[in-house]
Scaffold this motif. Structure first.
Motif, PDB file in Angstrom:
ATOM      1  N   GLU A 172     -52.909 -58.960 -18.529  1.00  0.00           N
ATOM      2  CA  GLU A 172     -51.745 -58.279 -18.212  1.00  0.00           C
ATOM      3  C   GLU A 172     -52.021 -56.863 -17.312  1.00  0.00           C
ATOM      4  OE1 GLU A 172     -48.073 -58.253 -20.403  1.00  0.00           O
ATOM      5  OE2 GLU A 172     -48.446 -60.251 -20.991  1.00  0.00           O
ATOM      6  N   GLU A 173     -53.375 -56.382 -17.643  1.00  0.00           N
ATOM      7  CA  GLU A 173     -53.891 -55.095 -16.964  1.00  0.00           C
ATOM      8  C   GLU A 173     -54.272 -55.506 -15.600  1.00  0.00           C
ATOM      9  OE1 GLU A 173     -53.515 -52.568 -18.315  1.00  0.00           O
ATOM     10  OE2 GLU A 173     -53.208 -53.035 -20.504  1.00  0.00           O
ATOM     11  N   LYS A 174     -54.233 -56.864 -15.040  1.00  0.00           N
ATOM     12  CA  LYS A 174     -54.898 -57.013 -13.828  1.00  0.00           C
ATOM     13  C   LYS A 174     -53.994 -56.255 -12.822  1.00  0.00           C
ATOM     14  CE  LYS A 174     -52.173 -61.230 -13.126  1.00  0.00           C
ATOM     15  NZ  LYS A 174     -51.283 -61.260 -14.163  1.00  0.00           N
ATOM     16  N   GLU A 175     -55.099 -55.787 -11.993  1.00  0.00           N
ATOM     17  CA  GLU A 175     -54.467 -54.996 -10.535  1.00  0.00           C
ATOM     18  C   GLU A 175     -54.403 -53.636 -10.729  1.00  0.00           C
ATOM     19  OE1 GLU A 175     -54.940 -56.128  -7.296  1.00  0.00           O
ATOM     20  OE2 GLU A 175     -55.823 -57.849  -8.659  1.00  0.00           O
ATOM     21  N   LYS A 176     -54.431 -53.229 -12.136  1.00  0.00           N
ATOM     22  CA  LYS A 176     -54.231 -51.768 -12.398  1.00  0.00           C
ATOM     23  C   LYS A 176     -55.633 -51.066 -11.767  1.00  0.00           C
ATOM     24  CE  LYS A 176     -51.206 -51.752 -16.239  1.00  0.00           C
ATOM     25  NZ  LYS A 176     -50.781 -51.307 -17.466  1.00  0.00           N
ATOM     26  N   GLU A 177     -55.284 -49.918 -11.078  1.00  0.00           N
ATOM     27  CA  GLU A 177     -56.757 -49.251 -10.461  1.00  0.00           C
ATOM     28  C   GLU A 177     -56.716 -47.824 -10.863  1.00  0.00           C
ATOM     29  OE1 GLU A 177     -56.965 -47.882  -6.001  1.00  0.00           O
ATOM     30  OE2 GLU A 177     -57.170 -49.996  -6.218  1.00  0.00           O
ATOM     31  N   PHE A 178     -58.188 -47.458 -11.212  1.00  0.00           N
ATOM     32  CA  PHE A 178     -58.316 -46.120 -11.634  1.00  0.00           C
ATOM     33  C   PHE A 178     -59.460 -45.340 -10.826  1.00  0.00           C
ATOM     34  CE2 PHE A 178     -56.690 -48.483 -15.040  1.00  0.00           C
ATOM     35  CZ  PHE A 178     -55.673 -47.532 -15.699  1.00  0.00           C
ATOM     36  N   SER A 179     -59.583 -43.865 -10.832  1.00  0.00           N
ATOM     37  CA  SER A 179     -60.435 -43.422 -10.063  1.00  0.00           C
ATOM     38  C   SER A 179     -61.667 -43.342 -10.752  1.00  0.00           C
ATOM     39  CB  SER A 179     -60.121 -41.970  -9.691  1.00  0.00           C
ATOM     40  OG  SER A 179     -60.273 -41.240 -10.880  1.00  0.00           O
ATOM     41  N   PHE A 180     -62.832 -43.216 -10.143  1.00  0.00           N
ATOM     42  CA  PHE A 180     -64.158 -43.147 -10.618  1.00  0.00           C
ATOM     43  C   PHE A 180     -64.204 -42.018 -11.951  1.00  0.00           C
ATOM     44  CE2 PHE A 180     -68.412 -41.741 -11.193  1.00  0.00           C
ATOM     45  CZ  PHE A 180     -69.217 -42.964 -11.501  1.00  0.00           C
ATOM     46  N   ASN A 181     -63.612 -40.969 -11.645  1.00  0.00           N
ATOM     47  CA  ASN A 181     -63.713 -39.695 -12.349  1.00  0.00           C
ATOM     48  C   ASN A 181     -62.910 -40.288 -13.796  1.00  0.00           C
ATOM     49  OD1 ASN A 181     -65.408 -38.052 -10.973  1.00  0.00           O
ATOM     50  ND2 ASN A 181     -63.472 -37.258  -9.879  1.00  0.00           N
ATOM     51  N   PHE A 384     -59.202 -67.188  -9.855  1.00  0.00           N
ATOM     52  CA  PHE A 384     -59.556 -65.830  -9.836  1.00  0.00           C
ATOM     53  C   PHE A 384     -58.340 -65.186  -8.956  1.00  0.00           C
ATOM     54  CE2 PHE A 384     -61.111 -62.374  -6.802  1.00  0.00           C
ATOM     55  CZ  PHE A 384     -61.718 -61.576  -7.665  1.00  0.00           C
ATOM     56  N   PHE A 385     -57.760 -64.211  -9.329  1.00  0.00           N
ATOM     57  CA  PHE A 385     -56.506 -63.457  -9.049  1.00  0.00           C
ATOM     58  C   PHE A 385     -56.849 -62.431  -7.991  1.00  0.00           C
ATOM     59  CE2 PHE A 385     -54.772 -65.886 -12.562  1.00  0.00           C
ATOM     60  CZ  PHE A 385     -53.319 -65.720 -12.223  1.00  0.00           C
ATOM     61  N   LEU A 386     -56.139 -62.797  -6.878  1.00  0.00           N
ATOM     62  CA  LEU A 386     -56.144 -62.030  -5.600  1.00  0.00           C
ATOM     63  C   LEU A 386     -55.392 -60.806  -5.591  1.00  0.00           C
ATOM     64  CD1 LEU A 386     -56.492 -64.973  -3.027  1.00  0.00           C
ATOM     65  CD2 LEU A 386     -58.295 -63.849  -3.999  1.00  0.00           C
ATOM     66  N   ASN A 387     -54.229 -61.046  -6.234  1.00  0.00           N
ATOM     67  CA  ASN A 387     -53.346 -59.850  -6.345  1.00  0.00           C
ATOM     68  C   ASN A 387     -52.825 -60.280  -7.868  1.00  0.00           C
ATOM     69  OD1 ASN A 387     -51.374 -61.698  -5.717  1.00  0.00           O
ATOM     70  ND2 ASN A 387     -51.331 -60.916  -3.662  1.00  0.00           N
ATOM     71  N   LYS A 388     -51.766 -59.585  -8.203  1.00  0.00           N
ATOM     72  CA  LYS A 388     -50.967 -59.888  -9.327  1.00  0.00           C
ATOM     73  C   LYS A 388     -50.386 -61.326  -9.540  1.00  0.00           C
ATOM     74  CE  LYS A 388     -49.448 -55.435 -10.682  1.00  0.00           C
ATOM     75  NZ  LYS A 388     -48.157 -54.334 -10.994  1.00  0.00           N
ATOM     76  N   ASN A 389     -50.195 -61.999  -8.396  1.00  0.00           N
ATOM     77  CA  ASN A 389     -49.352 -63.406  -8.436  1.00  0.00           C
ATOM     78  C   ASN A 389     -50.368 -64.457  -7.938  1.00  0.00           C
ATOM     79  OD1 ASN A 389     -46.717 -61.231  -8.219  1.00  0.00           O
ATOM     80  ND2 ASN A 389     -46.859 -62.663  -9.971  1.00  0.00           N
TER      81      ASN A 389
END
Length: 500
Positions: A172-181, A384-389
């Motif tokens: 359920e964490e799929k598609e969450k995005e974070f900066s490199f820092n 393989f999920f391309l986005n959330k759905n």
């Protein structure tokens, strides 16, 4: 002063929130295995040399489960393939000496072999030694194609295992995005690894052997995993969908060298593989094939590349030989961590992946003989999920009951999966897959099928779902035209994918 204080508090809260929301990293411990056994065949036929390619996950310190393929590489049954599930116990006896005992259950067949419906069981008990970077084992195994088949054999087997672990977090964490820092100050600050997945159309122009002068059109996939920035190993599988009677398939394993230029926008890959292939009237004798190939890739956008490959596929004695020309779409993934000697990243996104094992039932599957009966098959599907759905899917299946042991499918497509509903326990999906299928007397013409379905996932644990579906399968050029149901399990997780 007051506004400055409020801004500082807001930024601090935002920074704290971002850090807190980083998903936990879980290491999945697994290993790949290559094994070999020589099966005694009935009616004084020469032995069929059988080689397997497996991937197993450790459930705990002493047990494992996974999936595996087998294919003929010696004898007279080129084109004989199977798919199955593994389960076993692997436990150290003293120091690095270990006992490995387990069972493989699956389905498959081919090449007019006496495989019956295709269902078989393969238990083993092996003694092995762990060399840290790899391990080897040998021991006793038994094979029985028990659904009206006559292949029953006891023999020694040898195996080599290589550790292949990876990092995951909750699906359920799929598609969450974070900066490199943000990732740099977390447990994800570890070395990254690279892999790629290619979906392609391949053409075999036969130059010697059966179907000389004809072009066999194939559809399939290739998976590459990088050992260094340049060297990689690959697994490739293709099935015929046009040009000959349905039933041809090959599965190859090998290695290669990757050369990049034009600021990594253009790649040249030199590859060499070996494996098994045959079926559909393509006479490869025992089935062992070699595959030299050269590929050129050009970046389209993000991590997607267009590919063209040119090579050869042949038996070592040139009893069968062909030139190959293929076109495809490849996707690269830098995963698991954020440190790379060659690549520089700006952000990371968690991508969802589902691995599904299921049993299909085709109602009154149409046969070339005109006598229709139910057919069962074991299936492996990866989403393989391309986005959330939305997801891209690849599936391979092999018959295991219903007197169609040589039948197999290799299909790809797209699907949509809803959010979890009913107290976060249930999701609904719809998908349309299509590709190559044939063998076992099932009427698929030259091999092209389409297969839409609708189904439900029910959550058992954070990673394990019960999965069922209802669908329809139709062959172009054949009379296969029926409904099907399936039931199985899906293993779901997310992995970190880094971006420039």
């Amino acid at each position: 002063m007051k506004r400055t204080l409020m801004l500082s508090i807001t930024l601090s809260v935002h920074f704290f929130y971002a850090q807190e929301k980083l998903p936990n990293r879980v290491k999945e411990i697994g290993y790949g295995q290559l094994d070999f056994l020589s099966l005694k065949m009935p009616n004084n036929e020469s032995n069929m040399d059988f080689t397997g390619l497996h991937y197993n996950l450790k459930i705990n310190k002493w047990s494992y489960a996974g999936v595996g393929f087998y294919g003929a590489v010696g004898g007279i049954r080129g084109g004989f393939f199977t798919l199955g599930i593994n389960a076993g116990i692997k436990k150290n006896i003293v120091n690095k000496l270990f006992l490995d005992t387990g069972v493989h259950f699956g389905g498959g067949g081919g090449a007019a072999a006496p495989d019956g419906g295709g269902a078989f069981i393969l238990p083993h008990i092996n003694l092995g030694y762990d060399f840290k970077r790899f391990s080897i084992s040998t021991g006793y195994s038994y094979v029985n194609f028990f659904d009206k088949g006559t292949i029953k054999s006891s023999q020694l087997n040898v195996a080599i295992q290589v550790p292949l672990s990876f990092q995951t977090t909750n699906f359920e964490e799929k598609e969450k995005e974070f900066s490199f820092n943000n990732l740099k100050n977390s447990e994800w600050n570890i070395p990254s690894s690279r892999l790629s997945l290619l979906m392609h159309l391949n053409n075999l122009s036969v130059t010697k052997g059966s179907y000389k002068g004809k072009t066999i059109r194939l559809a399939g996939f290739e998976f590459n995993s990088y050992l260094t920035d340049e060297f990689f190993f690959f697994v490739k599988a293709d099935g015929a969908y046009h040009g000959i009677k349905a039933g041809y398939m090959d599965i190859l394993l090998g290695g290669g060298y990757h050369f990049s230029m034009n600021k990594n926008r253009t790649n040249i890959l030199a590859k060499f593989g070996v494996g098994g292939g045959g079926g559909g009237g393509v006479d490869t004798k025992g089935g062992f094939l070699i595959y030299p190939d050269l590929s050129i890739e050009q970046k389209l956008f993000d991590n997607f590349y267009a590919t063209v490959n040119k090579g050869y596929l042949m038996s070592p004695d040139s009893h069968f030989s062909s030139s190959t020309l293929g076109f495809g779409l490849k996707y690269y993934v830098d995963k698991d961590g954020i440190n790379s000697q060659k690549m520089s990243f700006s952000k990371g996104k968690f991508k969802g992946l589902e691995t599904i094992l299921k049993q299909d039932l085709y109602f009154n599957a149409q046969r070339d003989t005109g006598i229709n009966q139910n057919m069962h098959q074991i299936s492996l599907q990866i989403n393989f999920f391309l986005n959330k759905n939305f997801y891209g899917a690849g599936q391979t299946s092999f018959a295991n009951f219903g007197d169609a042991g040589a039948y197999a499918e290799g299909i790809v497509g797209l699907g949509y999966q809803s959010k979890y509903i009913f107290n976060n326990t249930t999701s609904i999906f719809v998908q349309v897959l299509g590709g190559a299928a044939g063998g076992g007397g099932i009427s698929t013409g030259q091999g092209l099928i389409v297969k839409p379905s609708l189904g439900v996932n029910y959550k058992l644990t954070e990673k394990l779902n019960l999965r069922g579906a209802l669908g329809y399968v139709k062959a172009k050029g054949g009379s296969l035209n029926t409904t099907f149901i399936n039931l199985g399990f899906s293993y779901n997780f997310s992995f970190l994918s880094m971006k420039k």
